[in-house]
Scaffold this active site. Structure first.
Site, short mmCIF file in Angstrom:
data_model
loop_
_atom_site.label_atom_id
_atom_site.label_comp_id
_atom_site.label_asym_id
_atom_site.label_seq_id
_atom_site.Cartn_x
_atom_site.Cartn_y
_atom_site.Cartn_z
N SER A 107 5.85 0.92 31.94
CA SER A 107 4.79 -0.08 31.87
C SER A 107 3.58 0.52 31.15
CB SER A 107 4.38 -0.51 33.28
OG SER A 107 3.32 -1.43 33.23
N GLY A 108 3.09 -0.20 30.12
CA GLY A 108 1.97 0.29 29.33
C GLY A 108 2.39 1.04 28.09
N THR A 112 5.56 -5.19 24.97
CA THR A 112 5.20 -6.57 24.62
C THR A 112 4.71 -6.64 23.19
OG1 THR A 112 4.65 -7.06 26.92
CG2 THR A 112 3.75 -8.52 25.24
N ASN A 157 -1.79 -0.86 32.58
CA ASN A 157 -1.70 -1.71 31.40
C ASN A 157 -2.59 -2.93 31.61
OD1 ASN A 157 -1.00 -3.08 29.11
ND2 ASN A 157 1.18 -3.24 29.58
N SER A 160 0.00 -6.30 31.26
CA SER A 160 1.34 -5.94 31.72
C SER A 160 2.17 -7.20 31.98
CB SER A 160 1.24 -5.12 33.01
OG SER A 160 2.53 -4.82 33.51
N SER A 161 3.39 -7.21 31.46
CA SER A 161 4.31 -8.33 31.72
C SER A 161 4.80 -8.23 33.15
CB SER A 161 5.49 -8.29 30.75
OG SER A 161 5.07 -8.43 29.42
N GLY A 387 8.66 -2.53 32.34
CA GLY A 387 9.08 -1.14 32.23
C GLY A 387 9.25 -0.49 33.60
N GLU A 389 8.49 1.49 36.79
CA GLU A 389 7.22 1.58 37.51
C GLU A 389 7.32 2.56 38.67
OE1 GLU A 389 6.02 -2.34 38.65
OE2 GLU A 389 5.31 -2.85 36.65
#
Length: 1137
Positions: A107-108, A112, A157, A160-161, A387, A389
């Site tokens: 994540s980050g 995306t 992030n 973040s999605s 992603g 985590e």
């Protein structure tokens, strides 16, 4: 701008890790650092792209860069995500291979943004055109909508999605996009009701409160202050670099481009506002008479506003928060909810409401962007999913997210490492096995149907009795204790009993990305994801247009006692479907790496990057690529592509394809260590060998193109020469004839000139003689005239002197007579003044005597009589004056004489009204029946359209003709006239609007007392006949256009093909006659006329919104109709001055 021609030119570090020397983890990281410091964020491992998140904008995503990488070989330029996107797109377009782009990482790490770059590149390089551009714009604009509702700010992030998105973009055979399908996976709906410290809720809540207008917020009963809503965290409400107000405008614009109607957009915002209101509902305990606790709502204002937004009765929802009904077979048991249960029910409703709204948004976007054609399409899938985590406090959401990443790592292992080795063995190529970590054992620990963690969680949720998170953990400790990737403090494995880093209420899993500690609290509740049936039924009773679709299980007539599937089961099934889908496509990998945890530019944290390199398996991938071959291809396509490089294989090779490739490689003198022959493929070790083949092929193609051009130009020149030679004879003959004609014309012209000069000389000589004679005659006349003038002037002077003498005598006499007259006048005036004075004195004396004699009679009645006499004379004078100034007999003449006296105001107004009524009666008495009917139609048109439609004023002066085509007299329409039994009340040519493109088709429109008939203008063939009872209403706009919609009753025989959208220059007359026929018919209802700038038209199975807007004049100030999307036709009406 300098364009690189090779991956090796001006290279910073090593662009492809396969070429790295020496290969070690330290050198790998040092190469990444060196390239990152020089803003080279992309690096290759063969065909895999490593992407480093720069945390800032770089000038490497411009339109010039897109053109630079367009149609270029993958290894031809410096590493870039555009190169992978171009390779995937060209493989799909030219080789008809379905593609998928898998974007993975923490994540980050920039997944995306990477997916956006891929989609924008494909949109830029594919075809152009109005429809293609519209599809591309809709596909690209779906991203802001889903990001607003599905992304949130986390500690790692800012965007973040919080859901997984997989988009299949569908292309036609030319490579132009036709549409797409979006699949979403496990929205993190728990974030709606609670966010960790330093994080915030989904973007849309903050965007709505920051960017919506004051009127919109007032309608939604919201305030801009974030602190007024319990569901919004305040410590991170404002994020640096995010403009929520501007993003809200972007989202609204994106939703309109994708195809959302205005009412749908309003419904979505109402549901978002309802979620915020739901979070403000608080409960208080209340003790019942039987000793049990019961919850009550503290302040019902937020509940009231929420119910008004959703159209729900307040008492129904209030009861659903206080009671729970449990059904078992034929019995119903109602129990009260305590405060904790009420809060659980509130949060469950908020989570379900938001997650179902998000799923509806995805479905609605799919309806707009789906491909219209039913043929087979080429597909490119883009996977942008959360992603890996690892937080301080990891719960059920992180467990599910990390499970999905395990599956993605597994498919990466299978398709890039294991398949690589197996293919070499299958092809008979010498290969040295490389050991790598296969995470299938971790996936089996989680998803095994018997002893997997998800299976045991489902089993706990479904079993009877007391089920808690502790019982679930006990079950894991019993079954998974011996698993090498599972750790728990309470398991049978004694080596963790003294591990103080492992709390008693937690378990730890050793993922491919590292060890993750999961807190078991909330696992059971989040997996159950229960929403009480009372709340579902309360939602279903709402009058809101969208709520009923979101809660279909609340329908009392469709009660299902079966327990819904758990969240874990649904997600596992979705992941299995995704993996199956990905395995049918050619994979392309983008491995995203986060350089630091501070979300800052120019910082490279080596330990963090080393950890990601290890769990992404990048070193193993490099070793496989170095031990193997960078490029492989079956013999047939290889020979077909490169056969022109060898004279023995060009243009046709008659033997086996492998033999042809061997001859080709021998002729090109490629070193033997650079390639190997497999059973069905040729393997090329180094990309430079591939570049060599491509460069030779490009040169050969240029030579072949030159040869073809030479032969064609020779044939063209020969053909042209023969045509010139044939034409030369004809041209020469015509020229000789032309030359002789010109010579003759010159001789003729010269002769004429000589003749004209001779005749001119003779004429000028004669003219001189005549002029001399004329001048002599004029001289004599002039002299005579001067002599006569002298004599006349002398006589005039003599006569003037004589007249002056006579005038002097006359003037003196006149002055004398005037003096005498003035003297006499003065004497007469004096005498008259004296006589007048005597008369005045006598009259005064006589008046005095009369007044003395009649004073007693005169005082009693004189005032009244004088008043009556005066009034009588004034009225007489008023009526005589009115008689002479009477206006004309025209009813539209508004002139009327001015009022002479103020006291006659009422009489004057009443006389004007009486005169106008009498004048109108006289005018009406002259009407014939036919003329009377015309005026009645005009009057009815005024009642329907006056002050409602801008077209009406221009139709007042136009008479209603009815039969504009003279259908009974015109022989062209004789056949059509014979098919109509009744009398034709109106016949005109209208345009039938096509729903697909907004263009009109000319049709003959016939109106009788029983039906409406549409026929082809050229052939006269009847296209449609609609009985008037089947017409339910007519819709028109308020603008100056001629569009109208005939809406048919649902279920009638005429409604099978849908409503009719027509355009006519005589709209006012058509609608008026339709309305009059309905009003005079006793056996049917009066026709309803809807005047609005936006109305729905039923086209077969779909409803399309017709929207009228005012725009600048185009195409000669004509009205234009365009199809904006599947559900919207937009009519642009020029603005009238």
């Amino acid at each position: 701008m300098e364009v690189k021609t090779s991956l090796l030119d001006n290279m910073i570090g090593v662009g492809d890790m396969v070429l790295l020397e020496p290969l070690s983890e330290d050198s790998f990281l040092e190469n990444l650092r060196k390239r990152f410091d020089h803003n080279e964020i992309y690096t290759y491992i063969g065909s895999v792209v490593i992407s480093m998140n720069p945390y800032r904008s770089l000038p490497i995503f411009t339109p010039d860069k897109v053109e630079e990488y367009r149609n270029r070989n993958f290894y031809e330029l410096s590493p870039h995500i555009y190169a992978l996107a171009d390779e995937a797109y060209r493989s799909l377009r030219d080789q008809d291979k379905d593609q998928c782009i898998l974007i993975t990482g923490e994540s980050g790490a920039g997944k995306t943004e990477a997916s956006k770059l891929v989609m924008s590149y494909v949109a830029a390089v594919c075809g152009k055109g109005q429809e293609v551009n519209k599809v591309k714009e809709q596909l690209l604009q779906s991203n802001p909508v889903l990001e607003a509702f599905g992304n949130a700010k986390t500690v790692r992030n800012d965007n973040s999605s919080r859901f997984g998105k997989y988009m299949d973009i569908e292309f036609d055979f030319k490579g132009d996009p036709l549409g797409g399908v979006i699949s979403n996976y496990l929205l993190e709906k728990s974030r709606v009701v609670k966010q960790p410290r330093g994080e915030r809720n989904f973007h849309i809540f903050y965007q709505l409160l920051s960017g919506a207008s004051d009127d919109t917020l007032e309608k939604l009963k919201l305030h801009r202050d974030f602190s007024k809503y319990n569901y919004l965290s305040l410590d991170s409400a404002v994020v640096s670099g995010l403009d929520d107000a501007a993003n809200f405008r972007t989202v609204r614009n994106a939703m309109e481009i994708v195809g959302f109607m205005e009412d749908e957009l309003q419904s979505v915002l109402e549901l978002v506002a309802a979620v915020l209101k739901l979070g403000n509902i608080e409960f208080k305990p209340e003790l019942r008479c039987n000793g049990t606790d019961e919850s009550r709502i503290k302040d019902k204002n937020d509940l009231k506003e929420m119910c008004e937004l959703l159209g729900i009765e307040q008492s129904v929802l209030e009861r659903a928060f206080s009671y729970r009904t449990v059904e078992a077979k034929m019995e119903k048991v109602s129990t009260t909810l305590n405060v904790a249960q009420a809060y659980y029910a509130r949060d469950a409703l908020a989570k379900n409401l938001y997650s179902r709204l998000f799923s509806w948004l995805v479905t609605r976007i799919n309806e707009s962007i789906k491909a219209q054609a039913k043929t087979r399409h080429k597909v490119m899938g883009v996977l942008d999913i959360y992603g890996f985590e690892i937080f301080e406090d990891n719960s059920f959401e992180q467990f599910i997210i990390n499970y999905c990443n395990e599956k993605l790592q597994q498919i990466f292992i299978e398709l890039t490492l294991r398949e690589e080795q197996e293919e070499y063995v299958r092809e008979g190529i010498e290969w040295t096995n490389i050991e790598y970590f296969n995470n299938a054992i971790i996936c089996d620990l989680i998803e095994n149907n018997q002893n997997g963690i998800l299976a045991m969680l489902d089993e706990e949720c479904l079993r009877p009795g007391t089920v808690t998170d502790e019982t679930f953990l006990d079950k894991l400790n019993t079954i998974c204790a011996e698993h090498q990737h599972f750790e728990s403090r309470l398991s049978k494995n004694s080596k963790f009993l003294t591990d103080h880093s492992l709390p008693h209420s937690c378990f730890r899993i050793q993922h491919y990305a590292g060890k993750v500690l999961y807190r078991v609290e909330g696992f059971v509740d989040k997996n159950n994801d229960l929403l009480y049936r009372d709340l579902s039924q309360a939602m279903y009773k709402a009058n809101h247009s969208l709520i009923k679709h979101l809660f279909p299980e609340g329908n009392p007539s469709k009660v299902n006692l079966k327990r819904p599937p758990t969240a874990g089961f649904q997600f596992r099934a979705s992941v299995a479907t995704l993996m199956k889908n990905l395995q049918t496509k050619n994979p392309n990998y983008i491995r995203c790496i986060k350089p630091n945890d501070k979300k800052a530019a120019h910082i490279f944290t080596e330990s963090l990057v080393r950890h990601q390199v290890r769990y992404l398996g990048l070193m193993e991938n490099v070793r496989v690529r170095r031990a193997g071959y960078a490029f492989r291809q079956t013999y047939e396509p290889c020979l077909e592509r490169y056969k022109m490089l060898c004279k023995r294989t060009w243009p046709h090779w008659r033997g086996p394809a492998r033999d042809g490739v061997e001859v080709l490689m021998a002729d090109l003198q490629v070193p033997a260590e650079e390639f190997s022959y497999g059973r069905s493929k040729i393997f090329i070790r180094n990309p430079r060998t591939l570049f060599f083949l491509e460069e030779r092929r490009r040169q050969c193609l240029q030579d072949l193109a030159t040869l073809i051009q030479k032969i064609y130009r020779g044939w063209k020149c020969r053909t042209h020469f023969l045509l010139l030679k044939k034409s030369q004879i004809v041209v020469a003959a015509w020229y000789r004839r032309y030359a002789q004609q010109k010579k003759y014309q010159k001789i003729k012209s010269a002769t004429t000139v000589v003749q004209s000069y001779t005749r001119g000389w003779q004429a000028r000589k004669l003219l001189r003689e005549l002029k001399h004679q004329k001048r002599c005659e004029e001289a004599v006349t002039t002299i005579a005239a001067y002599w006569h003038g002298t004599q006349a002037r002398m006589e005039l002077r003599r006569l003037k002197q004589e007249a002056l003498n006579k005038l002097a005598v006359t003037v003196i006499w006149a002055y004398w007579q005037g003096t005498k007259a003035r003297r006499e006048l003065r004497l007469l005036k004096e005498e008259a003044r004296n006589k007048h004075a005597v008369s005045v004195i006598w009259a005064g004396w006589q008046g005095t005597k009369v007044r003395r004699e009649y004073r007693k009679f005169f005082r009693a009645n004189a005032g009244r009589k004088i008043y009556e006499f005066t009034i009588q004379r004034i009225m007489q004078k008023y009526f005589l004056g009115l008689k002479n100034t009477m206006p004309s007999m025209s009813p539209i003449d508004k002139n009327w004489p001015a009022r002479p006296y103020l006291f006659l105001d009422g009489v004057h107004t009443e006389l004007r009204r009486i005169f106008h009524l009498w004048r109108c009666k006289k005018y009406r008495s002259q009407f014939t029946e036919e003329r009377k009917a015309v005026y009645e139609e005009k009057l009815e048109a005024s009642e329907i359209f006056k002050d409602k439609k801008a077209l009406y004023p221009s139709s007042v002066s136009q008479p209603f003709k009815g039969d504009y085509l003279e259908i009974s007299k015109n022989p062209k329409y004789q056949k059509l006239n014979s098919t109509v039994d009744e009398k034709v009340l109106l016949a005109d040519v209208v345009n039938k609007i096509n729903r697909a493109n907004g263009k009109g088709t000319a049709r003959i429109f016939l109106l009788t007392k029983k039906s409406v008939v549409l026929a082809d203008q050229k052939t006269g063939q009847v296209k449609a006949s609609v009985p008037l009872p089947d017409v339910s209403s007519v819709s028109v706009s308020t603008q100056s256009d001629g569009f109208f919609a005939l809406k048919l009753k649902e279920g009638s025989a005429s409604a099978v093909k849908g409503d009719f959208l027509l355009s006519s220059e005589h709209l006012i007359e058509i609608i008026t006659k339709l309305h009059r026929i309905g009003a005079t018919a006793a056996d049917r209802e009066q026709l309803n006329i809807d005047i609005s700038d936006e109305f729905l038209v039923q086209f077969k199975q779909d409803k399309v919104c017709v929207k009228f807007i005012q725009g600048a004049p185009k195409n000669g100030n004509s009205v234009s109709c365009k199809r904006k999307n599947n559900r919207l036709l937009e009519v642009s009406v020029p603005t009238t001055a």
